[in-house]
Structure formats: structure tokens, C-alpha cells
Design an enzyme around this catalytic site. Structure first.
Site, PDB file in Angstrom:
ATOM      1  N   CYS A  48      29.643 -15.385   6.415  1.00 35.08           N
ATOM      2  CA  CYS A  48      29.328 -15.767   7.796  1.00 35.08           C
ATOM      3  C   CYS A  48      27.910 -15.279   8.104  1.00 35.08           C
ATOM      4  O   CYS A  48      27.420 -14.326   7.491  1.00 35.08           O
ATOM      5  CB  CYS A  48      30.347 -15.114   8.735  1.00 35.08           C
ATOM      6  N   HIS A  49      27.262 -15.914   9.063  1.00 39.89           N
ATOM      7  CA  HIS A  49      25.877 -15.549   9.374  1.00 39.89           C
ATOM      8  C   HIS A  49      25.750 -14.097   9.830  1.00 39.89           C
ATOM      9  O   HIS A  49      24.707 -13.462   9.647  1.00 39.89           O
ATOM     10  CB  HIS A  49      25.302 -16.490  10.436  1.00 39.89           C
ATOM     11  N   THR A  50      26.825 -13.547  10.406  1.00 43.70           N
ATOM     12  CA  THR A  50      26.783 -12.149  10.839  1.00 43.70           C
ATOM     13  C   THR A  50      26.590 -11.214   9.643  1.00 43.70           C
ATOM     14  O   THR A  50      25.873 -10.214   9.731  1.00 43.70           O
ATOM     15  CB  THR A  50      28.069 -11.786  11.598  1.00 43.70           C
ATOM     16  N   HIS A  70      33.740 -10.344   6.296  1.00 50.13           N
ATOM     17  CA  HIS A  70      34.744 -10.246   7.368  1.00 50.13           C
ATOM     18  C   HIS A  70      35.491 -11.561   7.602  1.00 50.13           C
ATOM     19  O   HIS A  70      36.358 -11.625   8.463  1.00 50.13           O
ATOM     20  CB  HIS A  70      34.080  -9.786   8.668  1.00 50.13           C
ATOM     21  N   GLU A  71      35.177 -12.580   6.831  1.00 54.81           N
ATOM     22  CA  GLU A  71      35.859 -13.869   6.990  1.00 54.81           C
ATOM     23  C   GLU A  71      36.663 -14.083   5.710  1.00 54.81           C
ATOM     24  O   GLU A  71      36.090 -14.399   4.665  1.00 54.81           O
ATOM     25  CB  GLU A  71      34.802 -14.967   7.180  1.00 54.81           C
ATOM     26  N   CYS A 100      45.324  -4.226  19.824  1.00 57.48           N
ATOM     27  CA  CYS A 100      46.170  -3.041  19.715  1.00 57.48           C
ATOM     28  C   CYS A 100      47.521  -3.267  20.382  1.00 57.48           C
ATOM     29  O   CYS A 100      48.521  -2.678  20.014  1.00 57.48           O
ATOM     30  CB  CYS A 100      45.473  -1.820  20.314  1.00 57.48           C
ATOM     31  N   CYS A 103      46.350  -1.771  25.344  1.00 56.93           N
ATOM     32  CA  CYS A 103      45.310  -1.581  26.362  1.00 56.93           C
ATOM     33  C   CYS A 103      45.394  -2.661  27.445  1.00 56.93           C
ATOM     34  O   CYS A 103      46.127  -3.649  27.316  1.00 56.93           O
ATOM     35  CB  CYS A 103      43.931  -1.567  25.716  1.00 56.93           C
ATOM     36  N   CYS A 106      44.599  -6.178  26.139  1.00 58.20           N
ATOM     37  CA  CYS A 106      45.663  -6.786  25.339  1.00 58.20           C
ATOM     38  C   CYS A 106      46.840  -7.218  26.204  1.00 58.20           C
ATOM     39  O   CYS A 106      47.518  -8.205  25.902  1.00 58.20           O
ATOM     40  CB  CYS A 106      46.130  -5.817  24.250  1.00 58.20           C
ATOM     41  N   CYS A 114      40.047  -6.302  23.194  1.00 51.37           N
ATOM     42  CA  CYS A 114      40.778  -5.049  23.022  1.00 51.37           C
ATOM     43  C   CYS A 114      39.860  -3.831  23.151  1.00 51.37           C
ATOM     44  O   CYS A 114      38.800  -3.766  22.540  1.00 51.37           O
ATOM     45  CB  CYS A 114      41.455  -5.057  21.650  1.00 51.37           C
ATOM     46  N   ARG A 118      37.751  -3.492  19.604  1.00 48.15           N
ATOM     47  CA  ARG A 118      36.658  -4.431  19.846  1.00 48.15           C
ATOM     48  C   ARG A 118      35.573  -4.272  18.776  1.00 48.15           C
ATOM     49  O   ARG A 118      35.384  -3.192  18.226  1.00 48.15           O
ATOM     50  CB  ARG A 118      36.064  -4.183  21.235  1.00 48.15           C
ATOM     51  N   CYS A 178      36.990 -16.159  11.555  1.00 53.05           N
ATOM     52  CA  CYS A 178      35.790 -15.804  12.332  1.00 53.05           C
ATOM     53  C   CYS A 178      35.158 -17.028  12.998  1.00 53.05           C
ATOM     54  O   CYS A 178      35.606 -17.489  14.033  1.00 53.05           O
ATOM     55  CB  CYS A 178      34.775 -15.069  11.469  1.00 53.05           C
ATOM     56  N   ARG A 373      30.072 -23.533   4.955  1.00 53.60           N
ATOM     57  CA  ARG A 373      30.799 -22.368   4.490  1.00 53.60           C
ATOM     58  C   ARG A 373      30.928 -22.386   2.976  1.00 53.60           C
ATOM     59  O   ARG A 373      31.254 -23.411   2.373  1.00 53.60           O
ATOM     60  CB  ARG A 373      32.188 -22.311   5.129  1.00 53.60           C
TER      61      ARG A 373
END
Length: 380
Positions: A48-50, A70-71, A100, A103, A106, A114, A118, A178, A373
Site C-alpha cells: 500500500c502507498h502508506t 499492513h494489507e 477493542c 471504548c 467502539c 477506537c 487507532r 486497507c 495492487r
């Protein structure tokens, strides 16, 4: 219980030792999960670009060495104490944000932000004890977004794992964890275009095309793609985009161009670039009285949004969204089911595939702006 439960696992991971330098496949030690944590065998991951942004270390404090990613999709290998909703063998999508369940966010039907889980781009350790679960011969290796999926095994907080249909192909639904869900949810959950309406999408990268896909699913009749790269226009047709505007082709603000095209403005717009000028254009191009603009792209933290107050008083609505307003554990399984029910087309987002040993090729594709992707197979 798996045969490796409670033991340190030695496996391959792609480690970023320095900013912008090729990742290095290393043998890492992955510690067992602690309370509220789960160890996952990653089957497929994508770029992913992140990941690219933080690998290049642009605009924030660099944190290296680090395992990005993360994807992804994977299978639960073992669970720590107090984990109740997951068990060994479950198919899961790790997510950069969490749920979670306790909170105020949530418990709210309106929020997915969250308090506990977060997104935190600066944290390289686990929440429970402030330590990483990765190491190489005693040297700690930092996590990324609580997921670090560029590793054959990773440890994730249980609130950041969505349990999905075991029949779903992991080499495809991995991209739903993502960017694709972010764009899709921005349209379906936040913009909510009506059938037959007009929608403008600013930025035709993967997230923008996912937003367009949401407009297509919603039955929008006019989906206008705005991008400064005309090479993206042909690909965008696959996602329902049927009109195109390149701001460079006009000597007036693009919002004025769109207003003229649509007799006063579009019903909905989605900004998917993070460029502040595009954000202003996306807001000012929606029709007065009922138009809704949704900001999806992430701007520079110091950027300032400026528009005339009359644009708001004339009943235009400006909204923002985080991860398409999806609660990861609660909502992502239904996004996977959309794909399984053939309501959502995922394959057209996948333009490249590489084995884990060639993960740096995925970075090359993204740096060059090639494709949407790239799926990385962890077992090749």
C-alpha cells in the site's frame, strides 16, 4: 493447539534497515503472543502507498530497522491469554486500526475510531508491554502499524484482526484490509449516493477507484473521474467511471468545470489524493442544497482548508472518513462476503503478483506508478 504455540518461531521477514533502501530478507525470531495478542501465519500481503511513504521516511520521524506491511491475509497460528473471538486455524485480515469493543467509539454506531487501537505510525512495539515481538539475534526489530505483514509470521493485537469466511481466496481478499475498503466504504457508508445520481472522484489511484466501485455498486449514473494523469482514464472505465476531467486541460478551477458539466454541481464527491487544492475543489463542486463531499485522502498535517462560508450556508455538506467508516472486526467480514456474493469485483484491482523473495519489485512498481495492487505470495 498448534505445535508451535508458546514457542519462538524462526521465519523469513523482509526487513527495512534504512530509509529508501531495498528490503532485506532476513531470518527473524517471532515471540509468542502475549495477552490479547494473536500470532498469524501470513499467506499473502500487498503493498500500500502508506508502506512506501514511511519506507521513504518522508515528513515524519524515521523508525528503523522495521518490518513494514499492513494489507494482508493469514491464518491464526496461536492465541494469547484473554483472546476470546479467535482460535487456531481462523482465517483473518490484519488491519492497521482496531476495534477493542469497549471504548466510546467502539460502542458508538457512528464511529470506527477506537481509542485504544487507532492508527499510530510512530509506535514500533506492542501495546501490552512496550516491546517488539520481532528480533534478529537479540536485536529488536520495530513493528509497523501493529501489523508488520512483510513477515511469514507476525503478532497482532486481537482487536486488529477481522475473522473472515474460510472459503474466501486469501490471495484476493488480502487487499480488502486497507485501501480498497477505505475507498469503498467512503462511498457506501459516508457519501451514500442514490441510484441515478452523479459522483465525482478526485484521484484515480487504488483508493479512488475503490470509491468509484462504490458509486458503481450504488447505481450512480454519472461517475466523473478527475486526475492529472490521463493514463489512468482507460483503466478507470473498468470501475464504472464514464466521464473524465484533467484539471491541466482547463484554464479555470476544476470545480467550475464540473459545475458546468452537471448543471450546478454533482450530488456527491470523494477526494482521494490528500492534496489540499483537490479537497477544496471536491467540496466546491457539489450541488448546493444537497451536495455531499467526502474527504478520504490524508493531507499534510499543517495544511489548511479554506472555502467561503456561503458554500456551507448554501447547504453543501463536508464530511471526512477514516477507513471508510468500517469497524474492522464487525464490518470487514461483510465486505469479504460482498466479494463472495459477486457484488464487489476485487480481481481488477490486482495488477501484479510477485514471490516474497522478489518483494522489492512491488516497491519498484509503486515508485514508477505502475499498476494498482501487487500481491506478494509469502510461500514463494
Amino acid at each position: 493447539m498448534s505445535s508451535t504455540a508458546g514457542l519462538v518461531i524462526h521465519c523469513k521477514a523482509a526487513v527495512a534497515w534504512e530509509a529508501g533502501k531495498p528490503l532485506v530478507i532476513e531470518m527473524v525470531e517471532v515471540a509468542p503472543p502475549q495477552a490479547m495478542e494473536v500470532r498469524v501465519k501470513i499467506k499473502y500481503t500487498s503493498l500500500c502507498h502508506t508502506d512506501l511513504y514511511f519506507w521513504e521516511a518522508k515528513g515524519q520521524t524515521p523508525l528503523f530497522p522495521r518490518i513494514f506491511g499492513h494489507e494482508a491475509s493469514g491464518i491464526v497460528e496461536s492465541v494469547g491469554e484473554e483472546v476470546e473471538h479467535l482460535q487456531v486455524g481462523d482465517h483473518v485480515l490484519p488491519v492497521f486500526t482496531g476495534e477493542c469493543g469497549d471504548c466510546a467509539h467502539c460502542k458508538s454506531e457512528e464511529s470506527n475510531m477506537c481509542n485504544l487501537l487507532r492508527i499510530n505510525t510512530d509506535r514500533g512495539v506492542m501495546l501490552s508491554d512496550g516491546k517488539p515481538r520481532f528480533s534478529i539475534k537479540g536485536t529488536p526489530i520495530n513493528h509497523f502499524l501493529g501489523t508488520s505483514t512483510f513477515s511469514e509470521y507476525t503478532v497482532v493485537h486481537s482487536g486488529c484482526l477481522a475473522k473472515i469466511n474460510r472459503l474466501a481466496p486469501l490471495d484476493k481478499v488480502c487487499i480488502l484490509s486497507c485501501g480498497i475498503s477505505t475507498g469503498l466504504g467512503a462511498t457506501l457508508n459516508v457519501a451514500k449516493p442514490k441510484k441515478g445520481s452523479s459522483v465525482a472522484v478526485f484521484g484515480l489511484g487504488a483508493v479512488g477507484l475503490a470509491a468509484a466501485e462504490g458509486a458503481r455498486i450504488s447505481g450512480a449514473s454519472r461517475i466523473i473521474g478527475i486526475d492529472r494523469n490521463p493514463k489512468r482514464f482507460e483503466e478507470a472505465k473498468k470501475f464504472g467511471v464514464n466521464e473524465f476531467v484533467n484539471p491541466k486541460d482547463h484554464d479555470k478551477p476544476v470545480q467550475e468545470v464540473i459545475a458546468e458539466m452537471t448543471n450546478g454541481g454533482v450530488d456527491r464527491s470523494l477526494e482521494c489524493t490528500g492534496n489540499i487544492n483537490a479537497m477544496i475543489s471536491a467540496f466546491e463542486c457539489v450541488h448546493d442544497g444537497w451536495g455531499v463531499a467526502v474527504l478520504v485522502g490524508v493531507p499534510n498535517k499543517d495544511a489548511v482548508f479554506m472555502t467561503k462560508p456561503i458554500n456551507v450556508l448554501n447547504e453543501r455538506t463536508l464530511k471526512g472518513t477514516f477507513f471508510g467508516n468500517y469497524k474492522p472486526r464487525t464490518d470487514l467480514p461483510s465486505v469479504v462476503d460482498m466479494y463472495m456474493n459477486k457484488e464487489l469485483e476485487v480481481e481488477k484491482f490486482i495488477t501484479h503478483r510477485v514471490p516474497f523473495s522478489e518483494i522489492n519489485k512491488a516497491f519498484d512498481y509503486m515508485v514508477k506508478g505502475e499498476g494498482l495492487r501487487c500481491i506478494i505470495s509469502m510461500e514463494e
